[in-house]
Motif scaffolding. Structure first.
Motif, PDB file in Angstrom:
ATOM      1  N   GLY A 115      58.862  95.405   7.328  1.00 29.22           N
ATOM      2  CA  GLY A 115      58.193  94.685   6.353  1.00 29.22           C
ATOM      3  C   GLY A 115      59.105  93.814   5.534  1.00 29.22           C
ATOM      4  N   LEU A 116      60.541  93.867   5.751  1.00 35.83           N
ATOM      5  CA  LEU A 116      61.423  93.207   4.984  1.00 35.83           C
ATOM      6  C   LEU A 116      61.506  91.843   5.037  1.00 35.83           C
ATOM      7  CD1 LEU A 116      64.441  95.510   5.966  1.00 35.83           C
ATOM      8  CD2 LEU A 116      63.042  95.204   3.796  1.00 35.83           C
ATOM      9  N   LEU A 117      60.638  91.097   5.872  1.00 33.42           N
ATOM     10  CA  LEU A 117      60.730  89.436   6.158  1.00 33.42           C
ATOM     11  C   LEU A 117      59.394  89.224   5.623  1.00 33.42           C
ATOM     12  CD1 LEU A 117      62.534  88.954   9.363  1.00 33.42           C
ATOM     13  CD2 LEU A 117      63.232  88.827   6.900  1.00 33.42           C
ATOM     14  N   ASP A 118      58.190  90.025   5.284  1.00 36.62           N
ATOM     15  CA  ASP A 118      56.948  89.395   4.693  1.00 36.62           C
ATOM     16  C   ASP A 118      57.330  88.550   3.525  1.00 36.62           C
ATOM     17  OD1 ASP A 118      55.962  91.126   6.633  1.00 36.62           O
ATOM     18  OD2 ASP A 118      54.898  92.494   5.315  1.00 36.62           O
ATOM     19  N   GLY A 119      56.647  87.400   3.797  1.00 41.05           N
ATOM     20  CA  GLY A 119      56.685  86.216   2.747  1.00 41.05           C
ATOM     21  C   GLY A 119      58.011  85.436   2.773  1.00 41.05           C
ATOM     22  N   HIS A 120      58.868  85.891   3.781  1.00 40.61           N
ATOM     23  CA  HIS A 120      60.106  85.145   3.964  1.00 40.61           C
ATOM     24  C   HIS A 120      60.104  84.204   4.805  1.00 40.61           C
ATOM     25  CE1 HIS A 120      62.525  87.183   0.641  1.00 40.61           C
ATOM     26  NE2 HIS A 120      61.752  88.467   0.839  1.00 40.61           N
ATOM     27  N   GLN A 121      60.992  83.249   4.921  1.00 37.61           N
ATOM     28  CA  GLN A 121      61.342  82.258   6.025  1.00 37.61           C
ATOM     29  C   GLN A 121      62.253  82.915   6.818  1.00 37.61           C
ATOM     30  OE1 GLN A 121      63.353  78.071   5.799  1.00 37.61           O
ATOM     31  NE2 GLN A 121      61.401  77.519   5.811  1.00 37.61           N
ATOM     32  N   ALA A 122      62.276  82.869   8.169  1.00 33.02           N
ATOM     33  CA  ALA A 122      63.262  83.675   8.944  1.00 33.02           C
ATOM     34  C   ALA A 122      63.476  82.860  10.288  1.00 33.02           C
ATOM     35  CB  ALA A 122      63.113  85.117   9.132  1.00 33.02           C
ATOM     36  N   THR A 123      64.494  83.381  11.034  1.00 30.15           N
ATOM     37  CA  THR A 123      64.339  82.854  12.457  1.00 30.15           C
ATOM     38  C   THR A 123      64.925  84.087  13.133  1.00 30.15           C
ATOM     39  OG1 THR A 123      65.418  81.320  13.888  1.00 30.15           O
ATOM     40  CG2 THR A 123      66.934  82.151  12.441  1.00 30.15           C
ATOM     41  N   ILE A 124      65.082  83.802  14.670  1.00 29.32           N
ATOM     42  CA  ILE A 124      65.238  85.106  15.531  1.00 29.32           C
ATOM     43  C   ILE A 124      66.054  84.297  16.557  1.00 29.32           C
ATOM     44  CG2 ILE A 124      63.240  85.052  16.837  1.00 29.32           C
ATOM     45  CD1 ILE A 124      63.324  88.104  16.873  1.00 29.32           C
ATOM     46  N   HIS A 125      66.512  84.910  17.692  1.00 32.94           N
ATOM     47  CA  HIS A 125      67.061  84.377  19.026  1.00 32.94           C
ATOM     48  C   HIS A 125      65.631  83.431  19.530  1.00 32.94           C
ATOM     49  CE1 HIS A 125      68.357  83.736  23.098  1.00 32.94           C
ATOM     50  NE2 HIS A 125      69.492  84.301  22.630  1.00 32.94           N
ATOM     51  N   TRP A 126      66.192  82.269  19.971  1.00 33.26           N
ATOM     52  CA  TRP A 126      65.089  81.483  20.266  1.00 33.26           C
ATOM     53  C   TRP A 126      64.167  81.879  21.418  1.00 33.26           C
ATOM     54  CZ3 TRP A 126      68.134  76.027  19.367  1.00 33.26           C
ATOM     55  CH2 TRP A 126      68.286  76.188  17.923  1.00 33.26           C
ATOM     56  N   ASP A 127      64.599  82.678  22.349  1.00 32.41           N
ATOM     57  CA  ASP A 127      63.983  83.014  23.318  1.00 32.41           C
ATOM     58  C   ASP A 127      62.925  84.026  22.861  1.00 32.41           C
ATOM     59  OD1 ASP A 127      65.540  81.768  25.079  1.00 32.41           O
ATOM     60  OD2 ASP A 127      66.693  83.728  25.644  1.00 32.41           O
ATOM     61  N   GLU A 128      63.010  84.362  21.732  1.00 35.77           N
ATOM     62  CA  GLU A 128      62.053  85.242  20.939  1.00 35.77           C
ATOM     63  C   GLU A 128      61.169  84.630  19.935  1.00 35.77           C
ATOM     64  OE1 GLU A 128      61.223  88.334  22.095  1.00 35.77           O
ATOM     65  OE2 GLU A 128      63.055  88.542  23.424  1.00 35.77           O
ATOM     66  N   LEU A 129      61.151  83.565  19.923  1.00 35.01           N
ATOM     67  CA  LEU A 129      60.399  82.776  18.528  1.00 35.01           C
ATOM     68  C   LEU A 129      59.058  82.840  18.859  1.00 35.01           C
ATOM     69  CD1 LEU A 129      62.257  79.384  17.941  1.00 35.01           C
ATOM     70  CD2 LEU A 129      61.905  81.279  16.260  1.00 35.01           C
ATOM     71  N   SER A 130      58.481  82.650  19.709  1.00 35.53           N
ATOM     72  CA  SER A 130      56.983  82.472  19.991  1.00 35.53           C
ATOM     73  C   SER A 130      56.412  84.045  19.921  1.00 35.53           C
ATOM     74  CB  SER A 130      56.463  82.157  21.204  1.00 35.53           C
ATOM     75  OG  SER A 130      56.958  80.719  21.412  1.00 35.53           O
ATOM     76  N   ARG A 131      56.956  84.862  20.588  1.00 30.85           N
ATOM     77  CA  ARG A 131      56.419  86.306  20.258  1.00 30.85           C
ATOM     78  C   ARG A 131      56.747  86.906  18.843  1.00 30.85           C
ATOM     79  NH1 ARG A 131      58.317  90.942  24.289  1.00 30.85           N
ATOM     80  NH2 ARG A 131      60.439  90.376  23.850  1.00 30.85           N
TER      81      ARG A 131
END
Length: 305
Positions: A115-131
């Motif tokens: 729950g640490l990213l709720d309401g925040h803009q964030a990214t992740i490894h692009w292979d995982e973006l959709s999921r």
């Protein structure tokens, strides 16, 4: 005062990702000759962890009760199995004891699960973006190399971790040191001690930097640098100030003194010869400038090294 990083490692973490976060911080310390950053390696329970390539790391401490400026969460492979209640509770508690929390590579997933990213803009490894976007609708997911959103930092992989580390150095200690750190990792160890050209994002400043670095032993006036770069001195001063928060004169002096420092550290040349190669008419003038820049004389620096 040092910025303290606690780096939370899990089994399967990426050596590449870890090095790309820590080495720029180490380089900032080296180049500044100050302890600008310090870091500790942690695991949730203090037990040894193993990287994806089999490197075993015994953490300095368990995560419990650790405090600092930045908590770096680094799971990498196997991240989907890490979101257990015990781990999430430990992560939430640790987040309260740190000014910022950074998720590297798939660390964003673990942060979001807590729950640490709720309401925040964030990214992740692009292979995982959709999921990632489907699993955590409360997170504003973007396809970027790294994202700094207040107290939450995320990046998309190992190479992006290097970019994020440079961004932190730039924020904490200015664009010039950040540029020098980036430049250090571009070096090819040339035997003549003249490194590859420093680069920034401004094309005109890059031209001026290249001209300065090509004329360290026999310095040009700033008017001459500007003329060779195809602009007026006033325009060059404005662009350097905007991009690097310094003056062309101070930038040129820094480049010459960085060369003097490399020669002092890596060669047995006399101080007089180093002064000449760095564009100073005599050793006394270079020694005064060296001490003003680095806090000690070239002789004292050489002895310390």
């Amino acid at each position: 005062m040092s910025h303290r990083f606690n780096i939370l490692l899990f089994d399967g973490f990426s050596n590449h990702c870890l090095a790309n976060m820590v080495e720029p911080l180490r380089a900032a310390n080296t180049l500044s000759r100050q302890s600008l950053y310090e870091w500790r390696f942690c695991s949730v329970d203090g037990e040894s962890v193993q990287s994806s390539s089999g490197l075993a790391v015994t953490p300095d401490v368990a995560l419990t009760d650790q405090r600092g400026d930045v908590l770096v969460v680094m799971p990498s492979y196997g991240f989907l199995q890490l979101g257990k209640p015990k781990t999430l509770r430990a992560l939430l508690a640790a987040a309260k004891r740190h000014a910022q929390v950074a998720g590297l590579d798939t660390g964003s997933w673990l942060m979001a699960r807590a729950g640490l990213l709720d309401g925040h803009q964030a990214t992740i490894h692009w292979d995982e973006l959709s999921r990632f976007e489907e699993a955590f609708p409360a997170v504003d997911v973007v396809q970027e190399r790294y994202v700094v959103d207040g107290a939450r930092l995320t990046c998309s992989g190992a190479m992006a971790a290097f970019d994020l580390a440079l961004a932190l150095v730039r924020k904490d200690h200015g664009p010039l040191l950040s540029m020098e750190v980036a430049h250090l990792f571009m070096s090819r160890g040339r035997s003549d001690h003249y490194a590859l050209p420093m680069q920034t994002e401004d094309t005109l400043v890059n031209r001026a930097l290249a001209i300065m670095q090509a004329n360290l032993e026999t310095p040009l006036s700033i008017t001459q640098v500007a003329r060779k770069a195809g602009c007026t001195q006033k325009r060059l001063e404005t662009r350097v100030q905007a991009d690097l928060k310094t003056t062309p004169q101070a930038l040129y002096r820094r480049l010459r003194l960085n060369l003097a420092r490399r020669l002092t550290e890596e060669t047995e040349q006399s101080i007089a010869e180093i002064a000449s190669r760095s564009g100073y008419e005599n050793a006394s003038a270079m020694t005064r400038a060296f001490k003003a820049e680095f806090g000690q004389t070239p002789s004292a620096f050489r002895n310390r090294v």
